[in-house]
Design a protein around this motif. Structure first.
Motif, PDB file in Angstrom:
ATOM      1  N   ASN A  27       0.847  -1.196   0.000  1.00  0.00           N
ATOM      2  CA  ASN A  27       0.000   0.000   0.000  1.00  0.00           C
ATOM      3  C   ASN A  27       0.879   1.241   0.000  1.00  0.00           C
ATOM      4  OD1 ASN A  27      -2.650  -1.252   0.324  1.00  0.00           O
ATOM      5  ND2 ASN A  27      -1.833  -1.903   2.282  1.00  0.00           N
ATOM      6  N   ARG A  28       0.464   2.239  -0.734  1.00  0.00           N
ATOM      7  CA  ARG A  28       1.211   3.487  -0.829  1.00  0.00           C
ATOM      8  C   ARG A  28       0.239   4.647  -0.662  1.00  0.00           C
ATOM      9  NH1 ARG A  28       6.257   4.246  -3.018  1.00  0.00           N
ATOM     10  NH2 ARG A  28       6.220   2.129  -3.804  1.00  0.00           N
ATOM     11  N   SER A  29       0.687   5.688   0.035  1.00  0.00           N
ATOM     12  CA  SER A  29      -0.145   6.868   0.247  1.00  0.00           C
ATOM     13  C   SER A  29      -0.363   7.604  -1.069  1.00  0.00           C
ATOM     14  CB  SER A  29       0.527   7.801   1.249  1.00  0.00           C
ATOM     15  OG  SER A  29      -0.173   9.009   1.358  1.00  0.00           O
ATOM     16  N   LYS A  30      -1.566   8.084  -1.281  1.00  0.00           N
ATOM     17  CA  LYS A  30      -1.867   8.839  -2.501  1.00  0.00           C
ATOM     18  C   LYS A  30      -1.325  10.262  -2.427  1.00  0.00           C
ATOM     19  CE  LYS A  30      -5.912   6.153  -3.663  1.00  0.00           C
ATOM     20  NZ  LYS A  30      -7.359   6.136  -3.842  1.00  0.00           N
ATOM     21  N   LYS A  31      -1.259  10.817  -1.215  1.00  0.00           N
ATOM     22  CA  LYS A  31      -0.769  12.190  -1.050  1.00  0.00           C
ATOM     23  C   LYS A  31       0.754  12.251  -1.060  1.00  0.00           C
ATOM     24  CE  LYS A  31      -4.734  13.864   1.538  1.00  0.00           C
ATOM     25  NZ  LYS A  31      -5.187  14.407   2.818  1.00  0.00           N
ATOM     26  N   ASN A  32       1.414  11.347  -0.335  1.00  0.00           N
ATOM     27  CA  ASN A  32       2.868  11.323  -0.250  1.00  0.00           C
ATOM     28  C   ASN A  32       3.335   9.932  -0.689  1.00  0.00           C
ATOM     29  OD1 ASN A  32       5.555  11.431   0.381  1.00  0.00           O
ATOM     30  ND2 ASN A  32       5.270  12.144   2.468  1.00  0.00           N
ATOM     31  N   ARG A  33       3.874   9.818  -1.881  1.00  0.00           N
ATOM     32  CA  ARG A  33       4.237   8.532  -2.464  1.00  0.00           C
ATOM     33  C   ARG A  33       5.383   7.833  -1.723  1.00  0.00           C
ATOM     34  NH1 ARG A  33       0.507   6.378  -5.132  1.00  0.00           N
ATOM     35  NH2 ARG A  33       1.893   5.296  -6.530  1.00  0.00           N
ATOM     36  N   LYS A  34       6.081   8.542  -0.836  1.00  0.00           N
ATOM     37  CA  LYS A  34       7.163   7.923  -0.068  1.00  0.00           C
ATOM     38  C   LYS A  34       6.638   7.089   1.095  1.00  0.00           C
ATOM     39  CE  LYS A  34      10.687  11.323  -1.138  1.00  0.00           C
ATOM     40  NZ  LYS A  34      11.667  12.270  -0.594  1.00  0.00           N
ATOM     41  N   LEU A  35       5.399   7.313   1.524  1.00  0.00           N
ATOM     42  CA  LEU A  35       4.811   6.568   2.629  1.00  0.00           C
ATOM     43  C   LEU A  35       4.262   5.253   2.096  1.00  0.00           C
ATOM     44  CD1 LEU A  35       2.861   9.408   4.430  1.00  0.00           C
ATOM     45  CD2 LEU A  35       5.051   8.428   5.078  1.00  0.00           C
ATOM     46  N   THR A  36       4.801   4.151   2.624  1.00  0.00           N
ATOM     47  CA  THR A  36       4.352   2.828   2.199  1.00  0.00           C
ATOM     48  C   THR A  36       4.046   1.978   3.419  1.00  0.00           C
ATOM     49  OG1 THR A  36       6.621   2.005   2.123  1.00  0.00           O
ATOM     50  CG2 THR A  36       5.705   2.865   0.071  1.00  0.00           C
ATOM     51  N   TRP A  37       3.291   0.911   3.185  1.00  0.00           N
ATOM     52  CA  TRP A  37       2.924  -0.014   4.257  1.00  0.00           C
ATOM     53  C   TRP A  37       2.829  -1.408   3.661  1.00  0.00           C
ATOM     54  CZ3 TRP A  37      -2.473  -1.519   5.948  1.00  0.00           C
ATOM     55  CH2 TRP A  37      -2.445  -2.228   7.144  1.00  0.00           C
ATOM     56  N   SER A  38       3.373  -2.401   4.348  1.00  0.00           N
ATOM     57  CA  SER A  38       3.395  -3.765   3.828  1.00  0.00           C
ATOM     58  C   SER A  38       2.374  -4.678   4.507  1.00  0.00           C
ATOM     59  CB  SER A  38       4.794  -4.349   3.999  1.00  0.00           C
ATOM     60  OG  SER A  38       5.114  -4.384   5.370  1.00  0.00           O
ATOM     61  N   CYS A  39       1.420  -4.108   5.227  1.00  0.00           N
ATOM     62  CA  CYS A  39       0.358  -4.850   5.926  1.00  0.00           C
ATOM     63  C   CYS A  39       0.876  -5.692   7.082  1.00  0.00           C
ATOM     64  CB  CYS A  39      -0.435  -5.726   4.961  1.00  0.00           C
ATOM     65  SG  CYS A  39      -1.304  -4.780   3.722  1.00  0.00           S
ATOM     66  N   ARG A  40       2.030  -5.379   7.598  1.00  0.00           N
ATOM     67  CA  ARG A  40       2.541  -6.027   8.814  1.00  0.00           C
ATOM     68  C   ARG A  40       2.435  -5.017   9.939  1.00  0.00           C
ATOM     69  NH1 ARG A  40       8.141  -9.273   7.673  1.00  0.00           N
ATOM     70  NH2 ARG A  40       7.265 -10.886   6.351  1.00  0.00           N
ATOM     71  N   GLY A  41       1.983  -5.460  11.075  1.00  0.00           N
ATOM     72  CA  GLY A  41       1.858  -4.558  12.212  1.00  0.00           C
ATOM     73  C   GLY A  41       0.568  -3.765  12.160  1.00  0.00           C
ATOM     74  N   SER A  42       0.511  -2.754  13.004  1.00  0.00           N
ATOM     75  CA  SER A  42      -0.719  -1.958  13.075  1.00  0.00           C
ATOM     76  C   SER A  42      -0.816  -1.026  11.868  1.00  0.00           C
ATOM     77  CB  SER A  42      -0.751  -1.153  14.364  1.00  0.00           C
ATOM     78  OG  SER A  42       0.348  -0.282  14.415  1.00  0.00           O
TER      79      SER A  42
END
Length: 50
Positions: A27-42
């Motif tokens: 998953n990647r933020s639409k506003k700031n493309r540098k913010l990503t999340w791999s669905c691990r953790g909260s």
């Protein structure tokens, strides 16, 4: 004698010795493309605000 034989096995020690491969971000933020999340953790704050 190996080093591991002298270690007292606790959950923290076992967790520290495990190696995990860093997952690719799913998953990647639409506003700031540098913010990503791999669905691990909260779920990150920016994801909850969507």
């Amino acid at each position: 004698m190996s080093k591991q034989a002298d270690v007292m096995w606790t959950p923290k020690v076992a967790a520290a010795l495990k190696t995990r491969v860093k997952p690719k971000p799913t998953n990647r933020s639409k506003k700031n493309r540098k913010l990503t999340w791999s669905c691990r953790g909260s779920m990150p704050h920016w994801m909850r605000m969507r």
